[in-house]
Design an enzyme around this catalytic site. Structure first.
Site, PDB file in Angstrom:
ATOM      1  N   ASP A  32       5.398   8.409  13.756  1.00  0.00           N
ATOM      2  CA  ASP A  32       5.403   6.945  13.781  1.00  0.00           C
ATOM      3  C   ASP A  32       5.908   6.490  15.148  1.00  0.00           C
ATOM      4  OD1 ASP A  32       5.522   4.697  11.231  1.00  0.00           O
ATOM      5  OD2 ASP A  32       6.205   4.089  13.226  1.00  0.00           O
ATOM      6  N   THR A  88      -4.061  -1.529   7.729  1.00  0.00           N
ATOM      7  CA  THR A  88      -5.339  -2.226   7.980  1.00  0.00           C
ATOM      8  C   THR A  88      -5.202  -3.642   7.402  1.00  0.00           C
ATOM      9  OG1 THR A  88      -6.186  -1.380   5.869  1.00  0.00           O
ATOM     10  CG2 THR A  88      -6.735  -0.122   7.856  1.00  0.00           C
ATOM     11  N   PHE A 155      -4.854   6.532  -4.099  1.00  0.00           N
ATOM     12  CA  PHE A 155      -4.813   5.687  -5.294  1.00  0.00           C
ATOM     13  C   PHE A 155      -3.383   5.605  -5.802  1.00  0.00           C
ATOM     14  CE2 PHE A 155      -9.322   5.448  -5.328  1.00  0.00           C
ATOM     15  CZ  PHE A 155      -9.792   6.699  -4.939  1.00  0.00           C
ATOM     16  N   ARG A 157       0.130   3.971  -6.748  1.00  0.00           N
ATOM     17  CA  ARG A 157       0.749   2.700  -7.145  1.00  0.00           C
ATOM     18  C   ARG A 157       2.202   2.690  -6.686  1.00  0.00           C
ATOM     19  NH1 ARG A 157       0.586   3.357 -13.216  1.00  0.00           N
ATOM     20  NH2 ARG A 157       0.713   5.507 -12.478  1.00  0.00           N
ATOM     21  N   ASN A 214     -10.262  -0.669  -6.520  1.00  0.00           N
ATOM     22  CA  ASN A 214      -9.275  -1.767  -6.499  1.00  0.00           C
ATOM     23  C   ASN A 214      -9.912  -3.090  -6.876  1.00  0.00           C
ATOM     24  OD1 ASN A 214      -7.154  -0.150  -5.934  1.00  0.00           O
ATOM     25  ND2 ASN A 214      -6.697  -0.998  -3.924  1.00  0.00           N
ATOM     26  N   PHE A 255      -3.953  -1.882 -17.501  1.00  0.00           N
ATOM     27  CA  PHE A 255      -4.309  -3.060 -16.705  1.00  0.00           C
ATOM     28  C   PHE A 255      -4.796  -4.217 -17.560  1.00  0.00           C
ATOM     29  CE2 PHE A 255      -4.032  -2.665 -12.067  1.00  0.00           C
ATOM     30  CZ  PHE A 255      -3.305  -1.486 -12.058  1.00  0.00           C
ATOM     31  N   LEU A 256      -4.198  -4.350 -18.733  1.00  0.00           N
ATOM     32  CA  LEU A 256      -4.511  -5.492 -19.610  1.00  0.00           C
ATOM     33  C   LEU A 256      -3.231  -6.259 -19.947  1.00  0.00           C
ATOM     34  CD1 LEU A 256      -7.166  -3.960 -22.048  1.00  0.00           C
ATOM     35  CD2 LEU A 256      -7.568  -5.646 -20.234  1.00  0.00           C
ATOM     36  N   CYS A 266      -2.179  -4.195  -1.643  1.00  0.00           N
ATOM     37  CA  CYS A 266      -3.552  -3.668  -1.719  1.00  0.00           C
ATOM     38  C   CYS A 266      -4.566  -4.594  -2.376  1.00  0.00           C
ATOM     39  CB  CYS A 266      -3.528  -2.323  -2.442  1.00  0.00           C
ATOM     40  SG  CYS A 266      -2.624  -1.096  -1.512  1.00  0.00           S
ATOM     41  N   LYS A 269      -5.580  -7.656  -0.314  1.00  0.00           N
ATOM     42  CA  LYS A 269      -6.222  -7.216   0.950  1.00  0.00           C
ATOM     43  C   LYS A 269      -7.578  -6.590   0.661  1.00  0.00           C
ATOM     44  CE  LYS A 269      -4.431  -3.312   2.579  1.00  0.00           C
ATOM     45  NZ  LYS A 269      -5.421  -2.234   2.446  1.00  0.00           N
TER      46      LYS A 269
HETATM   47  C1  UDX Z   1      -2.677  -0.733  -6.575  1.00  0.00           C
HETATM   48  C2  UDX Z   1      -3.596   0.265  -7.283  1.00  0.00           C
HETATM   49  O1  UDX Z   1      -3.176   0.405  -8.635  1.00  0.00           O
HETATM   50  C3  UDX Z   1      -3.508   1.626  -6.585  1.00  0.00           C
HETATM   51  O2  UDX Z   1      -4.393   2.532  -7.196  1.00  0.00           O
HETATM   52  C4  UDX Z   1      -3.897   1.442  -5.114  1.00  0.00           C
HETATM   53  O3  UDX Z   1      -3.826   2.668  -4.408  1.00  0.00           O
HETATM   54  C5  UDX Z   1      -2.963   0.442  -4.472  1.00  0.00           C
HETATM   55  O4  UDX Z   1      -3.011  -0.812  -5.175  1.00  0.00           O
HETATM   56  P1  UDX Z   1      -0.119  -1.349  -6.484  1.00  0.00           P
HETATM   57  O5  UDX Z   1      -0.587  -2.442  -5.578  1.00  0.00           O
HETATM   58  O6  UDX Z   1       1.070  -0.546  -6.122  1.00  0.00           O
HETATM   59  O7  UDX Z   1      -1.350  -0.281  -6.706  1.00  0.00           O
HETATM   60  O8  UDX Z   1       0.230  -2.049  -7.845  1.00  0.00           O
HETATM   61  P2  UDX Z   1      -0.348  -2.016  -9.325  1.00  0.00           P
HETATM   62  O9  UDX Z   1       0.630  -1.315 -10.176  1.00  0.00           O
HETATM   63  O10 UDX Z   1      -1.752  -1.583  -9.349  1.00  0.00           O
HETATM   64  O11 UDX Z   1      -0.287  -3.595  -9.694  1.00  0.00           O
HETATM   65  C6  UDX Z   1      -1.031  -4.482  -8.865  1.00  0.00           C
HETATM   66  C7  UDX Z   1      -0.747  -5.896  -9.356  1.00  0.00           C
HETATM   67  O12 UDX Z   1      -1.296  -6.088 -10.663  1.00  0.00           O
HETATM   68  C8  UDX Z   1       0.747  -6.217  -9.454  1.00  0.00           C
HETATM   69  O13 UDX Z   1       0.953  -7.557  -9.032  1.00  0.00           O
HETATM   70  C9  UDX Z   1       1.027  -6.096 -10.954  1.00  0.00           C
HETATM   71  O14 UDX Z   1       2.104  -6.937 -11.388  1.00  0.00           O
HETATM   72  C10 UDX Z   1      -0.294  -6.567 -11.540  1.00  0.00           C
HETATM   73  N1  UDX Z   1      -0.564  -6.029 -12.872  1.00  0.00           N
HETATM   74  C11 UDX Z   1      -0.775  -4.685 -13.012  1.00  0.00           C
HETATM   75  C12 UDX Z   1      -0.655  -6.908 -13.951  1.00  0.00           C
HETATM   76  O15 UDX Z   1      -0.470  -8.124 -13.804  1.00  0.00           O
HETATM   77  N2  UDX Z   1      -0.959  -6.404 -15.173  1.00  0.00           N
HETATM   78  C13 UDX Z   1      -1.176  -5.070 -15.379  1.00  0.00           C
HETATM   79  O16 UDX Z   1      -1.451  -4.675 -16.513  1.00  0.00           O
HETATM   80  C14 UDX Z   1      -1.068  -4.184 -14.265  1.00  0.00           C
END
Ligand code: UDX
Length: 437
Positions: A32, A88, A155, A157, A214, A255-256, A266, A269
């Site tokens: 870095d 990015t 991927f 989180r 995503n 994710f529900l 992510c 963006k």
């Molecule tokens: C995400 C993708 O999951 C991951 O695969 C990718 O590499 C990077 O982006 P991240 O941004 O860390 O990961 O968070 P994630 O846990 O996916 O949640 C994203 C957003 O969705 C958050 O604001 C979270 O609060 C929201 N969320 C997630 C919900 O509102 N409900 C859900 O059921 C799941």
């Protein structure tokens, strides 16, 4: 087989991936430009909040498989694979991914290359970027036959990154050189060996997989959030609806979970970049565009909801916010819904205080005028409403009966459906509001 790997960029993705590569037996240098960050890392001081990362880094510094440097050129010499993990960021107006850091890293890497090396782009980049990287690298003459590029999207989180690396649903590699493909399989062999699918495809397909994944998850979230609004007016229960549809294997139960809107480094963006790429190629992608619009509108509608539950006016009301980060178990404020909702509450005259377990940095700049409480107890004193903004696991075990005693109005507004009606009534709240019910 131990592979010699260099990670360029020790942000969230580069540091987690580099430490995990070392953990599975590879020789890793994380590079870095930020000298202070590198000095801290060499002492085991970790710049990001990621459960388990500090032990992982310290263990691999001690066993000699993880080193840190500020010099890209020397760290690119005699390496088997070099992973570009630089940022990015989206262009503020167009949403296009800013690739200046990727291209700058490629230029620096090229100066140090010797011997066959695979330059892997792990940063999330628009379709076609890996070929641009190859063009930059092969400008330096003798590289043509000792160089290959590969796309290897992540991927991970936040808050679950190490698990997501060690137990992924799949490893995706876009590569068109046999020797490079073999090396990528060797790098991931300790993980893939446990019967994790290794998806080898073209470079463009791997680049699209990241954005399409995503983008789909963002659409799924905006969808359940809109279904939640419908549930409220027809007397349905979104948690039951989510369960009822999620048991269909074609939909899936994850994710529900309804919320105030999606954020993070992510989804916002990548959904904008996907939409921009489609537009640049003359392709209409209405669904991702609608998901972005629905998400932006949802955050503002959450402020309206708080106002409604506070009797229709927020003028002079003391609003206590539990959780500021974009989701629980992280200190990341990037695109957090709180950054939209709280200013809207303040515009309506609310006096806002907040507590977040991760005590994220820079809140005074991100949310001017807000008071940061050091404990949830302090947060609730004289509050006219308590808003649960983020799904921090520890919020489930708080003593809400104690909080209620010190509040001016015993109103709770749960924007994550984290708690439950019965326990909040038992705790003495006169009103407890949830989403989608
Ligand atoms: C995400 C993708 O999951 C991951 O695969 C990718 O590499 C990077 O982006 P991240 O941004 O860390 O990961 O968070 P994630 O846990 O996916 O949640 C994203 C957003 O969705 C958050 O604001 C979270 O609060 C929201 N969320 C997630 C919900 O509102 N409900 C859900 O059921 C799941």
């Amino acid at each position: 087989m131990s592979v010699k790997i260099t990670m360029v960029g020790t942000g969230y993705v580069g540091l987690v991936t580099g430490a995990c590569f070392a953990e599975i037996g590879h020789q890793v240098i994380c590079v870095d430009k930020d000298e202070k960050k590198i000095n801290n890392l060499n002492q085991g001081i970790i710049p990001i909040y990621e459960p388990g990362l500090d032990e992982l880094v310290l263990r691999n510094i001690r066993n000699g498989r993880l080193k840190f440097s500020t010099d890209v050129k020397t760290s690119s010499s005699e390496r088997d694979a070099i992973f570009l993990c630089v940022g990015t960021p989206p262009h503020p107006e167009t949403g296009a991914a800013d690739l200046q850091y990727v291209y700058a890293a490629a230029e620096e890497v090229a100066l140090g290359l010797d011997g066959f090396t695979v330059v892997v782009t792990k940063s999330t980049v628009p379709v076609g970027t890996n070929r641009q990287v190859f063009g930059i690298l092969s400008k330096y003459g003798n590289l043509k036959n000792s160089l290959a590029v590969a796309s290897n999207p992540e991927f991970l989180r936040e808050g679950a990154a190490i698990t997501d690396f060690m137990e992924p649903d799949r490893v995706v590699v876009g590569v068109e050189n046999d020797r490079a493909a073999k090396l990528m399989r060797e790098i991931y062999e300790p993980i893939v060996a446990a019967s994790i699918p290794f998806v080898q495809t073209s470079i463009e397909s791997a680049e699209v997989i990241k954005y399409a994944a995503n983008g789909f998850l963002a659409v799924k979230l905006s969808y359940i959030n809109e279904v939640s609004d419908l549930c409220e007016v027809v007397g349905a229960n979104v948690s039951d609806v989510a369960k009822g549809i999620g048991l269909d294997k074609r939909i899936g139960s994850s994710f529900l979970r309804v919320g105030p809107g999606w954020g993070g480094s992510c989804f916002p963006k990548d959904s904008m970049a996907l939409h921009k790429t489609a537009k640049d190629f003359g392709v209409t992608m209405r669904l991702i565009e609608s998901a972005i619009i629905a998400n932006d509108e949802r955050k503002l509608s959450m402020a309206d909801r708080v106002k409604k539950y506070c009797g229709g006016s927020l003028q002079g009301k003391r609003i206590a916010i539990l959780g500021l980060t974009f989701k629980g178990q992280t200190d990341d404020m990037r695109e957090s819904p709180s950054l939209v909702i709280i200013p809207q509450l303040q515009r309506e005259g609310a006096i806002v205080s907040a507590f977040d377990p991760s005590q994220p940095e820079g809140i005074d700049d991100l949310l001017p005028g807000i008071t940061i409480s050091s404990t949830p107890e302090e947060l609730c004193v004289n509050a006219d409403a308590l808003v649960i903004m983020t799904e921090w696991r520890e919020f489930r075990s708080y003593d809400y009966a104690n909080f209620a005693k010190s509040m001016n109005c015993k109103v709770a507004i749960d924007l994550r459906n984290l708690l439950d009606e019965k326990s909040m009534q038992m705790a003495g709240f006169d009103a407890y509001h949830r989403l989608g019910e």
